[in-house]
Design a protein around this motif. Structure first.
Motif, PDB file in Angstrom:
ATOM      1  N   THR A 182       0.838  -1.200   0.000  1.00 34.74           N
ATOM      2  CA  THR A 182       0.000   0.000   0.000  1.00 34.74           C
ATOM      3  C   THR A 182       0.872   1.249   0.000  1.00 34.74           C
ATOM      4  N   GLN A 222     -11.656  -1.914   5.216  1.00 37.29           N
ATOM      5  CA  GLN A 222     -10.937  -0.669   4.992  1.00 37.29           C
ATOM      6  C   GLN A 222      -9.671  -0.563   5.828  1.00 37.29           C
ATOM      7  N   GLY A 244      -8.756  -6.871   1.641  1.00 41.22           N
ATOM      8  CA  GLY A 244     -10.032  -6.462   1.078  1.00 41.22           C
ATOM      9  C   GLY A 244     -11.209  -7.347   1.406  1.00 41.22           C
ATOM     10  N   GLY A 247     -10.013  -9.658 -11.280  1.00 45.92           N
ATOM     11  CA  GLY A 247     -10.241  -9.313  -9.881  1.00 45.92           C
ATOM     12  C   GLY A 247     -11.402 -10.087  -9.286  1.00 45.92           C
ATOM     13  N   MET A 303     -10.130  -1.547  -7.089  1.00 46.20           N
ATOM     14  CA  MET A 303      -9.928  -1.850  -5.674  1.00 46.20           C
ATOM     15  C   MET A 303     -10.053  -3.336  -5.374  1.00 46.20           C
ATOM     16  N   THR A 304     -10.606  -4.133  -6.307  1.00 44.08           N
ATOM     17  CA  THR A 304     -10.734  -5.567  -6.065  1.00 44.08           C
ATOM     18  C   THR A 304      -9.401  -6.287  -6.160  1.00 44.08           C
ATOM     19  N   GLY A 326      -7.785  -1.012  -0.746  1.00 46.73           N
ATOM     20  CA  GLY A 326      -7.713  -0.521  -2.122  1.00 46.73           C
ATOM     21  C   GLY A 326      -6.905   0.753  -2.289  1.00 46.73           C
ATOM     22  N   TRP A 327      -6.301   1.251  -1.205  1.00 45.85           N
ATOM     23  CA  TRP A 327      -5.504   2.483  -1.298  1.00 45.85           C
ATOM     24  C   TRP A 327      -4.309   2.259  -2.217  1.00 45.85           C
ATOM     25  N   VAL A 384      -4.012   1.457  -5.328  1.00 48.14           N
ATOM     26  CA  VAL A 384      -4.529   0.921  -6.584  1.00 48.14           C
ATOM     27  C   VAL A 384      -5.631   1.825  -7.119  1.00 48.14           C
ATOM     28  N   ARG A 385      -6.518   2.249  -6.223  1.00 47.38           N
ATOM     29  CA  ARG A 385      -7.611   3.151  -6.627  1.00 47.38           C
ATOM     30  C   ARG A 385      -7.059   4.471  -7.139  1.00 47.38           C
TER      31      ARG A 385
END
Length: 312
Positions: free
Chosen positions: A15, A89, A94, A169, A257-258, A265-266, A268-269
């Motif tokens: 992350t 979160q 995930g 995903g 985010m998957t 998902g931080w 990647v999003r």
């Protein structure tokens, strides 16, 4: 247990690495400038826009639970969903919150039968997995419809990587859940045909004509809540998203985010938002800033889930 801790640590590090790469590749001052000007009123609006997704997701989960023979009451489903999102979160992977949902739903069979019950751990797990997959199906369908409306420069870029990535995903989520459910089945001395039964029942629950219409009707308000939250996040930094672009692009950002390599998902999003904003001819830093505000709004909105742990 040790392997789980190692994987969690690696995802936490990834992350930081992914977010660091996104920041290094873009203008950090522009991103911070957008975030420094966040308007509290619109941030509050983003929080409010995020709340309906908990209700409709809980109703969708309850519907799948009943489909598999359980009886989860809505007054329990809503706080449990807050808890699941809060864990998703804040913990790597995930899906920890979804595993906790299934476990607590099954555990309630023995300890709290007056509040609701399920027919077994397998049924509880199937309901949770189908509920998550149904949401991903809706995101893909909305993104496909939206891409027919967005400018041609975005359409020329997205088909090369977005939908294979989205399908991968979803496949990863299903594969991981299948392994977990099979492990739980072995622990509970379930029969070997558990996996085949799971696939048969889940196929009917997800793609049976009547069932498909029902869970999509429950999923569309969830996606609408996500889109509204993202739009309010844009307004919070002074950007008004074009509705057509929001429908075509935001679901793709959320599907990114998957990919289970970071926490919540931080990174990647934000990377997906940067690429899509650049493809649309907009500042990539703007997309990253909106994505950060969106992530913060979802995280804050899920904090009541921590109270569920304190209560029980």
């Amino acid at each position: 247990m040790r392997r789980t801790a190692v994987i969690g640590t690696l995802r936490a590090l990834s992350t930081v690495v992914v977010l660091g790469v996104v920041v290094l590749l873009l203008d950090t001052d522009e991103i911070l400038g957008h975030l420094a000007g966040v308007e509290p009123v619109w941030l509050a609006a983003a929080l409010a826009a995020a709340l309906p997704h908990y209700l409709f997701s809980a109703v969708r989960w309850r519907w799948f639970t009943r489909l598999f023979g359980g009886d989860l009451r809505l007054r329990r489903a809503v706080p449990e969903y807050f808890l699941a999102v809060f864990l998703n979160q804040t913990l790597p992977g995930g899906v920890p919150g979804d595993l906790v949902r299934a476990w607590r739903d099954r555990r309630r069979t023995r300890t709290d039968e007056d509040e609701g019950r399920t027919a077994g751990l397998g049924e509880a797990g199937r309901a949770v997995l189908c509920e998550r997959v149904a949401g991903q199906i809706t995101l893909v369908l909305v993104a496909l419809i939206g891409l027919l409306l967005v400018p041609g420069n975005i359409r020329s870029v997205l088909p090369l990587w977005v939908f294979p990535g989205a399908l991968a995903g979803v496949a990863l989520v299903i594969f991981a859940a299948m392994r977990i459910l099979r492990a739980l089945a072995r622990r509970g001395r379930r029969k070997p045909q558990f996996a085949l039964e799971f696939l048969r029942d889940s196929r009917s629950a997800l793609f049976g004509p009547r069932n498909f219409v029902m869970h999509q009707a429950l999923s569309l308000p969830v996606v609408a809540s996500f889109l509204a939250t993202f739009w309010c996040a844009g307004k919070a930094i002074g950007v008004t998203l074009d509705p057509v672009m929001a429908v075509g692009v935001v679901p793709v950002v959320l599907m990114a985010m998957t990919v289970p390599i970071t926490v919540g998902g931080w990174g990647v999003r934000e990377g997906a938002a940067a690429g899509l904003w650049a493809a649309a001819g907009l500042p990539a830093s703007q997309g990253v800033a909106i994505s950060v505000v969106y992530g913060a709004a979802i995280l804050i909105s899920a904090t009541p889930g921590a109270l569920v742990l304190l209560r029980r």
